[in-house]
Design a protein around this motif. Structure first.
Motif, short mmCIF file in Angstrom:
data_model
loop_
_atom_site.label_atom_id
_atom_site.label_comp_id
_atom_site.label_asym_id
_atom_site.label_seq_id
_atom_site.Cartn_x
_atom_site.Cartn_y
_atom_site.Cartn_z
N THR A 1 -55.09 -23.71 112.36
CA THR A 1 -55.70 -24.11 113.61
C THR A 1 -56.15 -25.56 113.51
N ARG B 1 -43.01 -21.01 112.40
CA ARG B 1 -44.34 -20.85 112.99
C ARG B 1 -44.22 -20.28 114.39
N THR C 1 -50.99 -26.06 115.79
CA THR C 1 -51.71 -24.79 115.71
C THR C 1 -50.74 -23.64 115.90
N LEU D 1 -49.34 -19.57 113.81
CA LEU D 1 -49.25 -18.69 112.65
C LEU D 1 -47.99 -19.11 111.89
N THR E 1 -49.86 -17.05 107.78
CA THR E 1 -51.18 -17.63 107.56
C THR E 1 -51.49 -18.54 108.74
N GLN E 2 -52.70 -18.42 109.27
CA GLN E 2 -53.07 -19.12 110.49
C GLN E 2 -53.48 -20.56 110.20
#
Length: 124
Positions: free
Chosen positions: A121, A38, A91, A93, A118-119
């Motif tokens: 949040t 990430r 949080t 990507l 894929t994000q």
């Protein structure tokens, strides 16, 4: 060659859960070690979790140990990342990656193939 496509990201409240999936193409998917990485805003990309080929061994970053679970289904050419008790600092990507090695690795340089991300949040 392996092509990777992530899905399952989204917006979730702190303490909630999400499940990320990564679909892989390629006949030799089962021979690849797979990982999740990430990148948070303003930070370097970091290792999250990895699983060796045939799923014999898993490895987790200390920051997610006990909260995240990586799994693979070689029959479906997929890997998942189950994320529970999400925190604001999760949080980022999230990227799926494949490495043509036997042992599970936390080193991004070992991974040859990467998805687009894929994000995820997490809100308060």
């Amino acid at each position: 060659q392996v092509q990777l496509v992530e899905s399952g990201g989204g917006l979730v409240q702190a303490g909630g859960s999400l499940r990320l999936s990564c679909a892989a193409s390629g006949r030799t998917f089962s021979m690849y070690t797979m990982g999740w990485f990430r990148r948070a805003p303003g930070k370097e990309r970091e290792f999250v979790a990895g699983i060796s080929w045939q799923g014999g061994r898993t490895l987790y970053a200390d920051s997610v140990k006990g909260r995240f679970t990586i799994s693979r289904d070689d029959a479906k050419n997929t890997i998942d990342l189950e994320m529970n008790s999400l925190k604001l600092e999760d949080t980022a990507l999230y990227y799926c990656a494949a490495a043509n090695i036997i042992a599970v690795s936390s080193t991004s340089g070992d991974y040859s193939y990467w998805g687009q991300g894929t994000q995820v949040t997490v809100s308060s």
